[in-house]
Design a protein around this motif. Structure first.
Motif, mmCIF file in Angstrom:
data_model
loop_
_atom_site.group_PDB
_atom_site.id
_atom_site.type_symbol
_atom_site.label_atom_id
_atom_site.label_comp_id
_atom_site.label_asym_id
_atom_site.label_seq_id
_atom_site.Cartn_x
_atom_site.Cartn_y
_atom_site.Cartn_z
ATOM 1 N N HIS A 1 27.506 -23.420 -19.201
ATOM 2 C CA HIS A 1 26.351 -23.630 -17.064
ATOM 3 C C HIS A 1 26.632 -24.403 -16.812
ATOM 4 O O HIS A 1 27.165 -24.531 -15.834
ATOM 5 N N ARG A 2 26.211 -25.571 -17.616
ATOM 6 C CA ARG A 2 25.793 -26.768 -16.786
ATOM 7 C C ARG A 2 27.327 -27.686 -16.116
ATOM 8 O O ARG A 2 27.695 -27.661 -14.604
ATOM 9 N N ALA A 3 28.403 -27.358 -16.375
ATOM 10 C CA ALA A 3 30.110 -27.399 -15.663
ATOM 11 C C ALA A 3 30.284 -26.500 -15.111
ATOM 12 O O ALA A 3 30.922 -26.565 -13.728
ATOM 13 N N ALA A 4 29.943 -24.993 -14.411
ATOM 14 C CA ALA A 4 30.387 -23.705 -14.102
ATOM 15 C C ALA A 4 28.790 -24.337 -12.539
ATOM 16 O O ALA A 4 29.488 -24.428 -11.451
ATOM 17 N N HIS A 5 28.506 -25.385 -13.079
ATOM 18 C CA HIS A 5 26.931 -25.676 -12.133
ATOM 19 C C HIS A 5 27.308 -26.618 -11.237
ATOM 20 O O HIS A 5 27.845 -27.350 -10.287
ATOM 21 N N MET A 6 28.169 -27.940 -11.989
ATOM 22 C CA MET A 6 29.003 -29.036 -11.727
ATOM 23 C C MET A 6 30.436 -28.286 -10.736
ATOM 24 O O MET A 6 30.224 -29.078 -9.186
#
Length: 295
Positions: free
Chosen positions: A209-214
């Motif tokens: 989720h963090r990578a997708a948001h980045m």
């Protein structure tokens, strides 16, 4: 017509800069080459990289602002502590800068510390007073917070016209977006290789989720820069200011870099990993853009 796609010059120049930096830096970590200087200005000058933005009528390659955005983003991915981006901008609008064989920088007003001169102590550098002359700036102490810009305090700011200030702000914002792109790529690579409980941490939902948001933030920041580089951008009937777009891009880029530190975990806070260099770089760029384009 709104130019959102780089031309042939921009694409070729970005590829050339990437090859030059990859070859010159040899895969060394950023924490090392910000201190040791593995690339020197003479290499850029001898390759003519400092003149690609000079208008054709002045003897240059005539790259457009959109083309230079591509170059600045590539440069930002490496965060090399040399004044290429500011020199590119200076030589577009200043005859005095074009006549100087070395690097050129500017003095930008700062709300925190008075005028600041990025790369002020770079050997052979000159500080523009305006389009036709230079400031006499004595060498002084540099602010070591930004390891890649090393701004030096000055008594007087460069007199920019509106076009010059806008273009430099756009290029500095593009450089910040490049830093965000690099941090996103490095964070994903780290998440694929770092294992916890016997499996890569990239497989954990929180990291996904963090990578997708980045990725979303990086694309949003890049889009803001591309619109800022387009002369005729309109949102409805109202123009969206360059200041609003560039500061949004840099604030968003900062979020990406901060998330990259979190993905790296405890290693993200170490000097050797170097993610902090990108964070310092983006923060310093935003301060400079705020000085260039005051409210």
């Amino acid at each position: 017509m709104t130019q959102l796609i780089a031309g042939k010059i921009g694409n070729l120049a970005a590829e050339g800069i990437w090859d030059l930096l990859a070859r010159s830096l040899g895969g060394e970590p950023i924490a090392r080459y910000t201190e040791e200087g593995l690339l020197h200005w003479e290499t850029l000058r001898d390759g003519g990289w400092d003149e690609i933005g000079v208008p054709e009528e002045a003897g240059g390659a005539g790259a457009s602002l959109r083309d230079l955005v591509e170059v600045a983003m590539t440069w930002g991915e490496f965060c090399v502590p040399l004044p290429l981006v500011v020199t590119l901008a200076a030589k577009r609008w200043s005859a005095a800068a074009r006549e100087h064989p070395g690097p050129v920088t500017v003095s930008v007003s700062s709300a925190c510390a008075g005028p600041l001169v990025p790369f002020g102590n770079e050997p052979g550098i000159r500080v523009l007073a305006g389009p036709d002359g230079f400031l006499a700036v004595a060498g002084g102490a540099t602010d070591e917070f930004s390891l890649t810009l090393r701004p030096m305090a000055a008594d007087e700011a460069t007199a920019f016209d509106a076009v010059a200030a806008r273009e430099l702000a756009v290029l500095w914002a593009a450089e910040g977006v490049g830093a965000a792109k690099r941090c996103l790529r490095d964070a994903v690579a780290y998440a694929k290789g770092r294992k916890q409980f016997g499996v890569p941490i990239g497989g954990f939902q929180a990291i996904k989720h963090r990578a997708a948001h980045m990725l979303e933030l990086t694309e949003r920041a890049e889009t803001a820069v591309l619109w800022a580089a387009a002369d005729d951008f309109r949102e409805g009937a109202e123009p969206v200011s360059t200041r609003r777009l560039t500061l949004h891009a840099l604030a968003t880029a900062r979020e990406v870099v901060e998330s990259a530190i979190q993905v790296h975990g405890g290693m993200g806070f170490t000097w050797e990993m170097g993610v902090h260099v990108y964070l310092r770089h983006v923060i310093a760029l935003r301060e400079l853009v705020q000085g260039l384009l005051p409210e």
